[in-house]
Design a protein around this motif. Sequence first.
Motif, PDB file in Angstrom:
ATOM      1  N   LEU A 234      -2.457  12.502   2.521  1.00 18.38           N
ATOM      2  CA  LEU A 234      -3.414  12.916   1.494  1.00 18.38           C
ATOM      3  C   LEU A 234      -4.145  11.722   0.906  1.00 18.38           C
ATOM      4  N   GLY A 235      -3.863  10.524   1.419  1.00 15.59           N
ATOM      5  CA  GLY A 235      -4.596   9.354   0.971  1.00 15.59           C
ATOM      6  C   GLY A 235      -3.726   8.157   0.673  1.00 15.59           C
ATOM      7  N   LEU A 236      -4.402   7.035   0.467  1.00 16.92           N
ATOM      8  CA  LEU A 236      -3.771   5.750   0.167  1.00 16.92           C
ATOM      9  C   LEU A 236      -4.076   5.356  -1.265  1.00 16.92           C
ATOM     10  N   PHE A 237      -3.144   4.631  -1.865  1.00 17.28           N
ATOM     11  CA  PHE A 237      -3.407   4.088  -3.195  1.00 17.28           C
ATOM     12  C   PHE A 237      -2.591   2.831  -3.408  1.00 17.28           C
ATOM     13  N   LYS A 238      -3.073   1.978  -4.319  1.00 14.57           N
ATOM     14  CA  LYS A 238      -2.390   0.733  -4.656  1.00 14.57           C
ATOM     15  C   LYS A 238      -1.867   0.817  -6.076  1.00 14.57           C
ATOM     16  N   ASP A 239      -0.671   0.307  -6.270  1.00 13.26           N
ATOM     17  CA  ASP A 239      -0.075   0.186  -7.597  1.00 13.26           C
ATOM     18  C   ASP A 239      -0.184   1.487  -8.382  1.00 13.26           C
ATOM     19  N   ASP A 240      -0.842   1.448  -9.541  1.00 14.11           N
ATOM     20  CA  ASP A 240      -0.927   2.645 -10.384  1.00 14.11           C
ATOM     21  C   ASP A 240      -2.322   3.280 -10.342  1.00 14.11           C
TER      22      ASP A 240
ATOM     23  N   MET B   8       0.855  -1.165   0.000  1.00 12.67           N
ATOM     24  CA  MET B   8       0.000   0.000   0.000  1.00 12.67           C
ATOM     25  C   MET B   8       0.902   1.229   0.000  1.00 12.67           C
ATOM     26  N   HIS B   9       0.580   2.199  -0.826  1.00 11.05           N
ATOM     27  CA  HIS B   9       1.318   3.464  -0.869  1.00 11.05           C
ATOM     28  C   HIS B   9       0.481   4.565  -0.236  1.00 11.05           C
ATOM     29  N   GLN B  10       1.165   5.504   0.420  1.00 10.88           N
ATOM     30  CA  GLN B  10       0.475   6.620   1.051  1.00 10.88           C
ATOM     31  C   GLN B  10       1.135   7.909   0.587  1.00 10.88           C
ATOM     32  N   LEU B  11       0.300   8.876   0.219  1.00 10.34           N
ATOM     33  CA  LEU B  11       0.771  10.175  -0.256  1.00 10.34           C
ATOM     34  C   LEU B  11       0.756  11.156   0.906  1.00 10.34           C
ATOM     35  N   TRP B  12       1.838  11.924   1.032  1.00  8.68           N
ATOM     36  CA  TRP B  12       1.997  12.867   2.140  1.00  8.68           C
ATOM     37  C   TRP B  12       2.255  14.275   1.629  1.00  8.68           C
ATOM     38  N   LEU B  13       1.649  15.239   2.304  1.00  8.91           N
ATOM     39  CA  LEU B  13       1.931  16.649   2.081  1.00  8.91           C
ATOM     40  C   LEU B  13       3.037  17.035   3.058  1.00  8.91           C
TER      41      LEU B  13
END
Length: 67
Positions: A16-22, A1-6
């Motif tokens: 700023l949220g979680l996302f998987k793969d592309d 799981m990837h997480q985007l950070w400000l």
Amino acid sequence: MHQLWLMRPDVQPRSLGLFKDDTPLVATGLDKSATSLAVTVEPDGGSAQPTTQPVVQLALKSVGFGE
């Protein structure tokens, strides 16, 4: 799981949220104090703060943020 950070100076990173793969993720809530966006690998469900070094970090100065 990837997480985007400000990322902002002298402030804890804000998720700023979680996302998987592309999977696309639209980031909202950016402000002029933001200096970069960072992506970390986190456990399922995400984390309250980054637990790993960023796999990528993008400076925002070139698009008018972080000045």
